[in-house]
Design a protein around this motif. Structure first.
Motif, PDB file in Angstrom:
ATOM      1  N   GLU B  78      44.912  31.270  40.407  1.00 39.48           N
ATOM      2  CA  GLU B  78      43.735  30.484  40.016  1.00 39.48           C
ATOM      3  C   GLU B  78      42.846  31.309  39.076  1.00 39.48           C
ATOM      4  O   GLU B  78      42.212  30.791  38.172  1.00 39.48           O
ATOM      5  CB  GLU B  78      42.917  30.099  41.255  1.00 39.48           C
ATOM      6  CG  GLU B  78      43.610  29.117  42.175  1.00 39.48           C
ATOM      7  CD  GLU B  78      43.447  27.666  41.741  1.00 39.48           C
ATOM      8  OE1 GLU B  78      42.946  27.420  40.636  1.00 39.48           O
ATOM      9  OE2 GLU B  78      43.846  26.780  42.506  1.00 39.48           O
ATOM     10  N   TYR B  79      42.823  32.605  39.328  1.00 39.79           N
ATOM     11  CA  TYR B  79      41.914  33.440  38.539  1.00 39.79           C
ATOM     12  C   TYR B  79      42.689  34.461  37.747  1.00 39.79           C
ATOM     13  O   TYR B  79      42.621  35.655  37.985  1.00 39.79           O
ATOM     14  CB  TYR B  79      40.899  34.136  39.448  1.00 39.79           C
ATOM     15  CG  TYR B  79      40.389  33.178  40.469  1.00 39.79           C
ATOM     16  CD1 TYR B  79      39.537  32.153  40.073  1.00 39.79           C
ATOM     17  CD2 TYR B  79      40.818  33.236  41.775  1.00 39.79           C
ATOM     18  CE1 TYR B  79      39.110  31.221  40.978  1.00 39.79           C
ATOM     19  CE2 TYR B  79      40.393  32.301  42.689  1.00 39.79           C
ATOM     20  CZ  TYR B  79      39.542  31.294  42.289  1.00 39.79           C
ATOM     21  OH  TYR B  79      39.125  30.363  43.173  1.00 39.79           O
ATOM     22  N   GLN B  80      43.469  33.963  36.835  1.00 41.13           N
ATOM     23  CA  GLN B  80      44.221  34.817  35.947  1.00 41.13           C
ATOM     24  C   GLN B  80      43.213  35.677  35.184  1.00 41.13           C
ATOM     25  O   GLN B  80      42.300  35.160  34.572  1.00 41.13           O
ATOM     26  CB  GLN B  80      45.024  33.923  34.995  1.00 41.13           C
ATOM     27  CG  GLN B  80      45.859  34.637  33.992  1.00 41.13           C
ATOM     28  CD  GLN B  80      46.918  35.495  34.659  1.00 41.13           C
ATOM     29  OE1 GLN B  80      47.453  35.145  35.692  1.00 41.13           O
ATOM     30  NE2 GLN B  80      47.183  36.646  34.069  1.00 41.13           N
ATOM     31  N   GLU B  81      43.379  36.991  35.238  1.00 42.43           N
ATOM     32  CA  GLU B  81      42.413  37.846  34.527  1.00 42.43           C
ATOM     33  C   GLU B  81      42.448  37.519  33.031  1.00 42.43           C
ATOM     34  O   GLU B  81      43.493  37.143  32.503  1.00 42.43           O
ATOM     35  CB  GLU B  81      42.685  39.334  34.771  1.00 42.43           C
ATOM     36  CG  GLU B  81      43.873  39.894  34.014  1.00 42.43           C
ATOM     37  CD  GLU B  81      44.035  41.413  34.205  1.00 42.43           C
ATOM     38  OE1 GLU B  81      43.987  42.123  33.202  1.00 42.43           O
ATOM     39  OE2 GLU B  81      44.203  41.866  35.349  1.00 42.43           O
ATOM     40  N   LYS B 196      49.702  25.078  36.973  1.00 42.38           N
ATOM     41  CA  LYS B 196      49.452  25.088  38.412  1.00 42.38           C
ATOM     42  C   LYS B 196      50.584  24.404  39.178  1.00 42.38           C
ATOM     43  O   LYS B 196      51.097  24.943  40.150  1.00 42.38           O
ATOM     44  CB  LYS B 196      48.125  24.401  38.690  1.00 42.38           C
ATOM     45  CG  LYS B 196      47.691  24.537  40.131  1.00 42.38           C
ATOM     46  CD  LYS B 196      46.291  24.025  40.327  1.00 42.38           C
ATOM     47  CE  LYS B 196      45.862  24.242  41.768  1.00 42.38           C
ATOM     48  NZ  LYS B 196      44.488  23.828  41.993  1.00 42.38           N
TER      49      LYS B 196
END
Lengths: 640, 242
Positions: B78-81, B196
């Motif tokens: 969800e929080y791909q850098e 996703k």
């Protein structure tokens, strides 16, 4: 949509984003999208710095370590009480290299950056900037999207619109107004994110300001348009590699791996998310004490420590993955050991006068006065991208393309002038690989020519000149020890077709250097011998891979054309500065491991060629001028 | 449910599991022969191996890195850098008679990093221009990227347009038809994707692989401007098709 509507929409968006951070998590119940907010996980997966891991953490810190840290804390507390004394100055270096106790980091960091001084000199500035940002900042959307993904595995930033997320947003927004040349650039969220793990909002803001504009750190030049400091540091990094780890540099070049790919974050955010966080903090401790030369040295240090492992990886993505992902997860060495090695690396670079890439030129420093409001223009307000590149960007593009060619297209660039082009092209067409090269040349030309890139067609010559120039300067800095020209040969290894280039810079540089033993020497592949110069002694191709091949080269002795001094072997002691692996230069050169010590009086040199790939080198005036092709496993050639 | 029925369905499940397992093994075997083909050109490879450079472009936070991560590793964060500069990964796909190895360059989306982009798309044989279906601006930005590629990149470049985040269809701001029409006009491949849910992710890469010229000399030749491989054998594979 007309301009006014767009403006209204942009400002509405800005306000909406701001409002959410102002209200904070408690007041946004039911209004946070589920995807924005993961469930909080148990504390046993949280490390001492606040990062949450997927698995239960092993009990790493033994009681002994804890005791040491407790003892250190006592000493540090005492030292903090007498910060401005000479006793502190004496001890500071040693103690910081041992690591600042985590509980005191906030205080020590603030002292090292003199945060309080800047803060008290600018009362109310942070709040003023934050207010301005709410009205004007054009970076809000980008900041919002980056806050939403920065350190989300850290307990502070885990929850959407948590206190620290809001602080991160505020610091970055305020800074985007404070320093209008930088605004916000991706990467800064990493810096501010680390600072906020230790500091409150306002301190973190000023610490960020110090990191960017204080000359000791001067990160401003990293983040402005065109990234001038990045280019400068990468060049310097290449120099270090060429001098100290030519074999590794060649390994990278072989796979077309430019430093810009693996090391960007090292320079941009001082190793955040590239080495384990505990080690990163240790590096930051030292960085805050000693400034930007730490980054240069640490970059070198990482590669030095992992050279062996990297040399075994034979694919670009394996190498990149190793450097960027694997080392972040597990560095493979204890932090203390890495820092000990870092200090040694710094000394090593200092001795070679390569510890510091030099004072930042004025272009890398803030031009506009900081903290003065500059109203963004309409396009910025709407968030419309510029149609064309600015002059700085054009230059950056040219540098970037050139940089890339420095590796893949070195030869094309170096020789792509005048009549040689025609003759080269004639030969190129003879072989299938040549066609590809030619195509590349065309592609690169069409790239360069195209109007949008802003690099005029006529610049090809300039290109070659500057590329040559930069390569020369590389050679000049690597004169003393390595007798290694892999920087040239690696570039050329990809372009075996330009061997007619008899004024190859290899030989030029060899003579042009301080004569301490570099001798350009290269060997080409079979097909190229078809147009080799007459002085080449013919040699039958295709030898059994198992038998070592001996080539004889006749070297014409001409004291006017080539000073014999450049054939003088290097004093072996010069090699002893660093570890054993460095003793052996990659490419051919006159080095003293064996018979080369006694220069052949009859100008005959025997070259042992351990591979079937290598064929007759061409020698002219004591300099061997054809290129060698390095694409095979064995890279060692002995001159006997 | 009767006893026999239960048994039946149980057997059915076992059969299914077995066939799934065998598919998996086949897949692995294929993967092995792939590497074999790439590394031992004389070892009687069944398929030809082609290597292509592919670049991902698009506005910040539209999901470029997520698409790559899904395609290469089958994962989704969800929080791909945020990507700073660029990232590089490779993935291999098998077509009927060809194995295509993608060298994927994933770029940073922020405008400031735009000046580094040519380094990555230079010599690329394929590009995926990504936008976010919940954000109209990112679609506009995607069009600009297409324009830039048409002007700057290799003329034979295969461009695909990906409308990402299709799982957020409730928040859709860019209509499928609008994007499809634009893609048709410009000769682009087009799919709506979701990193996703993995929807259409492999498909879009496969579609590109299918569209890429796989014989030598077509479309300016593969590996034109792509990274040159050091290893002589790999070089053979990069010059495509044995």
């Amino acid at each position: 949509m007309n301009e006014e509507a767009l403006l209204a929409r942009a400002s509405e968006e800005r306000e909406r984003i701001f409002q959410r951070y102002e209200r904070g998590r408690e007041n946004l119940v039911g209004q946070i999208d589920p995807w924005e907010d993961p469930e909080f996980e148990e504390y046993h997966k949280t490390d001492r710095y606040g990062f949450i891991h997927d698995e239960r953490l092993p009990q790493k810190t033994g009681s002994q370590k804890v005791n040491i840290e407790v003892e250190r804390e006592k000493k540090w507390v005492k030292m903090l009480g007498n910060w401005d004394t000479s006793a502190t100055k004496e001890k500071l270096h040693r103690r910081i290299y041992k690591g600042i106790p985590n509980s005191l980091r906030i205080k020590v960091w603030c002292k090292l950056m003199d945060v309080n001084k800047v803060k008290s000199a600018n009362p109310g500035k942070f709040q003023e900037m934050l207010k301005l940002a709410k009205l004007w900042s054009t970076d809000v959307r980008q900041i919002d999207s980056d806050v939403n993904r920065q350190f989300r595995e850290h307990q502070f930033y885990r929850e959407r619109y948590s206190e620290k997320q809001c602080s991160l947003f505020n610091v970055l927004c305020a800074y985007s107004m404070y320093n209008s040349e930088v605004g916000y650039c991706q990467g800064m969220s990493g810096l501010a994110g680390v600072l906020l793990m230790y500091m409150d909002e306002e301190d973190a803001f000023w610490a960020l300001a110090v990191l960017l504009s204080d000359k000791k750190y001067a990160m401003h030049g990293l983040y402005i348009e065109g990234f001038p400091k990045l280019t400068r540091f990468l060049e310097h990094h290449d120099k270090i590699l060429t001098k100290f780890m030519p074999k590794l540099k060649h390994h990278f070049d072989k796979f077309g791996l430019d430093a810009i790919l693996y090391s960007l974050k090292w320079f941009f955010v001082c190793f955040v998310e590239r080495v384990p966080f505990s080690l990163c903090l240790r590096v930051w401790d030292i960085y805050l004490l000693d400034g930007e030369r730490v980054v240069t040295a640490m970059a070198y240090n990482i590669l030095k420590l992992h050279k062996k492992a990297i040399m075994k990886l034979n694919d670009m993505d394996l190498i990149v993955n190793y450097i960027q992902v694997k080392l972040h997860k597990d560095f493979g060495f204890e932090d203390d050991f890495v820092i000990y090695q870092l200090e040694r690396s710094m000394d090593e670079l200092k001795r070679a006068k390569l510890d510091y890439p030099g004072q930042p030129p004025p272009t890398e420093l803030p031009k506009r006065q900081l903290g003065i409001f500059v109203e963004p223009d309409k396009k910025q307000k709407i968030g419309q991208r510029a149609e064309n590149f600015s002059e700085t960007e054009k230059q950056a593009r040219a540098t970037v393309i050139l940089r890339e060619r420095g590796i893949s297209y070195n030869d094309t660039v170096l020789t792509g002038t005048g009549a040689t082009v025609n003759s080269i092209q004639g030969n190129l067409l003879k072989r299938e690989k040549a066609e590809m090269e030619l195509h590349e040349l065309r592609v690169s030309q069409s790239d360069t020519v195209s109007e949008h890139s802003g690099v005029a067609a006529g610049m090809r010559c300039d290109d070659s000149v500057s590329a040559l120039g930069s390569r020369r300067s590389l050679a000049d800095t690597s004169v003393t020890s390595t007798a290694d020209l892999s920087v040239f040969s690696s570039g050329r290894s990809h372009a075996p077709d330009n061997s007619l280039d008899t004024h190859s810079n290899v030989s030029d540089d060899a003579t042009g250097s301080d004569g301490s033993g570099i001798c350009g020497l290269s060997i080409q592949r079979a097909p190229s011998t078809t147009h080799s110069t007459p002085r080449a002694t013919p040699h039958p191709p295709s030898v059994s891979p198992l038998s070592d091949d001996i080539v004889r080269i006749h070297v014409t002795y001409n004291p006017l054309a080539a000073s014999p001094s450049h054939l003088t072997p290097i004093n072996p002691s010069k090699y002893k500065g660093y570890n054993d692996e460095h003793h052996k230069p990659v490419s051919l050169g006159f080095y003293p491991s064996n018979g080369a010590m006694n220069l052949p009086s009859d100008n005959r040199i025997r070259i042992q060629v351990p591979s079937e790939e290598l064929l007759t080198p061409v020698v002219d005036s004591g300099r061997i001028i054809t290129q060698r092709f390095i694409d095979h496993r064995s890279e060692m050639y002995d001159l006997k | 449910m009767t006893y026999t029925q239960t048994i039946d369905s149980f057997c059915e499940m076992k059969r299914l599991a077995r066939s799934l397992a065998s598919m998996f093994v086949r897949g692995r075997a294929m993967a092995t022969s792939r590497t074999g083909a790439a590394q031992r050109p004389n070892g009687a490879p069944q398929t030809k191996v082609c290597q292509f450079k592919l670049v991902l472009l698009g506005e910040s936070a539209v999901g470029k890195s997520s698409l790559v991560l899904r395609f290469v590793k089958g994962q989704f964060h969800e929080y791909q850098e945020s990507t700073i500069g660029a990232a590089f990964l490779t993935q291999t796909v098998c077509l009927d008679d060809t194995t295509v190895k993608f060298e994927i360059w994933d770029t940073a989306g922020q405008e400031r990093y735009h000046s580094l982009a040519p380094m990555y798309y230079r010599g690329a044989q394929a590009a995926i221009v990504v936008y976010d279906i919940t954000n109209q601006d990112t679609f506009g930005r995607a069009k600009n990227w297409v324009k830039e590629l048409q002007r700057q990149a290799s003329p034979s470049i295969v461009i695909a347009l990906a409308g990402n985040k299709s799982d957020l269809a409730a928040k859709r701001m860019v209509e499928f038809e609008e994007a499809q029409a634009y893609a048709d006009e410009n000769g682009l491949l087009f799919m709506e994707t979701s990193a996703k849910t993995a929807m259409n992710v492999n498909d879009i890469f496969l579609a590109i692989a299918n569209k890429l010229p796989k014989s030598e000399g077509v479309g300016g030749g593969p590996a034109a401007g792509a990274r040159r491989l050091g290893d002589a054998e790999q070089q053979r594979s990069s010059s495509c098709c044995k």
